[in-house]
Design an enzyme around this catalytic site. Structure first.
Site, PDB file in Angstrom:
ATOM      1  N   GLU A   1      -8.752  -8.256  -5.404  1.00  0.00           N
ATOM      2  CA  GLU A   1      -9.777  -9.219  -4.994  1.00  0.00           C
ATOM      3  C   GLU A   1     -11.138  -8.550  -4.864  1.00  0.00           C
ATOM      4  O   GLU A   1     -12.170  -9.099  -5.259  1.00  0.00           O
ATOM      5  CB  GLU A   1      -9.426  -9.849  -3.636  1.00  0.00           C
ATOM      6  CG  GLU A   1      -8.146 -10.670  -3.633  1.00  0.00           C
ATOM      7  CD  GLU A   1      -6.901  -9.866  -3.322  1.00  0.00           C
ATOM      8  OE1 GLU A   1      -6.828  -8.679  -3.731  1.00  0.00           O
ATOM      9  OE2 GLU A   1      -5.999 -10.406  -2.693  1.00  0.00           O
TER      10      GLU A   1
ATOM     11  N   GLU B   1      -4.637   1.755  -7.806  1.00  0.00           N
ATOM     12  CA  GLU B   1      -4.108   2.670  -6.775  1.00  0.00           C
ATOM     13  C   GLU B   1      -4.503   4.113  -7.072  1.00  0.00           C
ATOM     14  O   GLU B   1      -5.029   4.432  -8.136  1.00  0.00           O
ATOM     15  CB  GLU B   1      -2.581   2.491  -6.695  1.00  0.00           C
ATOM     16  CG  GLU B   1      -2.214   1.084  -6.244  1.00  0.00           C
ATOM     17  CD  GLU B   1      -0.726   0.881  -6.003  1.00  0.00           C
ATOM     18  OE1 GLU B   1       0.084   1.743  -6.402  1.00  0.00           O
ATOM     19  OE2 GLU B   1      -0.385  -0.162  -5.411  1.00  0.00           O
TER      20      GLU B   1
HETATM   21  N1  THU Z   1      -3.069  -5.521  -2.839  1.00  0.00           N
HETATM   22  C1  THU Z   1      -4.060  -6.229  -3.455  1.00  0.00           C
HETATM   23  O1  THU Z   1      -4.504  -5.880  -4.556  1.00  0.00           O
HETATM   24  N2  THU Z   1      -4.544  -7.319  -2.825  1.00  0.00           N
HETATM   25  C2  THU Z   1      -4.114  -7.756  -1.603  1.00  0.00           C
HETATM   26  O2  THU Z   1      -4.738  -8.644  -1.029  1.00  0.00           O
HETATM   27  C3  THU Z   1      -2.916  -7.191  -1.016  1.00  0.00           C
HETATM   28  C4  THU Z   1      -2.510  -5.867  -1.543  1.00  0.00           C
HETATM   29  C5  THU Z   1      -2.567  -4.308  -3.488  1.00  0.00           C
HETATM   30  C6  THU Z   1      -2.914  -3.042  -2.774  1.00  0.00           C
HETATM   31  C7  THU Z   1      -1.826  -2.119  -3.238  1.00  0.00           C
HETATM   32  O3  THU Z   1      -2.232  -1.569  -4.486  1.00  0.00           O
HETATM   33  C8  THU Z   1      -0.645  -3.043  -3.480  1.00  0.00           C
HETATM   34  O4  THU Z   1      -1.161  -4.350  -3.555  1.00  0.00           O
HETATM   35  C9  THU Z   1       0.403  -2.977  -2.376  1.00  0.00           C
HETATM   36  O5  THU Z   1      -0.139  -3.161  -1.145  1.00  0.00           O
END
Ligand code: THU
Length: 160
Positions: A76, A65
């Site tokens: 992913e 993030e």
């Molecule tokens: N997130 C992922 O890493 N993969 C996904 O397919 C769904 C969401 C992450 C993005 C963000 O850092 C956190 O999960 C909350 O949305």
């Protein structure tokens, strides 16, 4: 004239990690470990992903993030872009994903829309289906035989 049609999506549900086939089980363990290293100070939602190539190599990713929210990236895509960078010509065999909030999430956490689109590119490229396994911190694991099962009517290069 109007024709009604229906899409039928098949998927499997495994009760726990130990019920998975051996390769998928090992891959999910990698995804779970990767999840621990997620950098998710804003959402506190940690995701880990692991991509297995036909040559046996495994690439992992976790969500990263950023204070400027859209600059972050999902687990992913971190994993699959790394796999494609390191081994651009190697077939992708499968992907495993595990995601959880701080309170352990028990329902399967499926890839977001943008990740589905990104993952589907590699399935189209290699002309071979990529099974997707996804879970929360614990509990059931869902398996689809193809990324495209998660993204009906997808946009791909053939439409351009
Ligand atoms: N997130 C992922 O890493 N993969 C996904 O397919 C769904 C969401 C992450 C993005 C963000 O850092 C956190 O999960 C909350 O949305």
């Amino acid at each position: 004239m109007k024709t009604e049609k229906q899409l039928n999506i098949k998927y499997s549900v495994f009760e726990g990690v130990t019920d998975l086939p051996k390769k998928a089980q090992e891959l999910m363990q990698q995804a779970i470990m990767a999840r621990e290293n997620a950098y998710a100070p804003y959402s506190k939602f940690k995701v880990g992903a692991a991509v297995r190539l036909k040559n046996g190599q495994i690439f992992i990713g976790s969500n990263q993030e950023n204070a400027a929210y859209p600059s972050g990236l999902c687990a992913e895509r971190v994993a699959i872009y790394q796999a494609s960078t390191q081994c651009p010509d190697e077939e992708i065999e499968m992907i495993a994903i595990s995601g959880t909030a701080e309170d352990p999430t028990c329902y399967p956490v499926s890839p977001c829309g943008a990740c589905r689109q990104s993952l589907s590119e590699y399935e189209t490229k290699q002309k071979k289906l990529i099974p997707v396994y996804f879970m929360g911190a614990e509990g059931n694991i869902i398996r689809t035989a193809s990324i495209k099962d998660l993204l009906p009517f997808l946009f791909d290069g053939s439409l351009m």
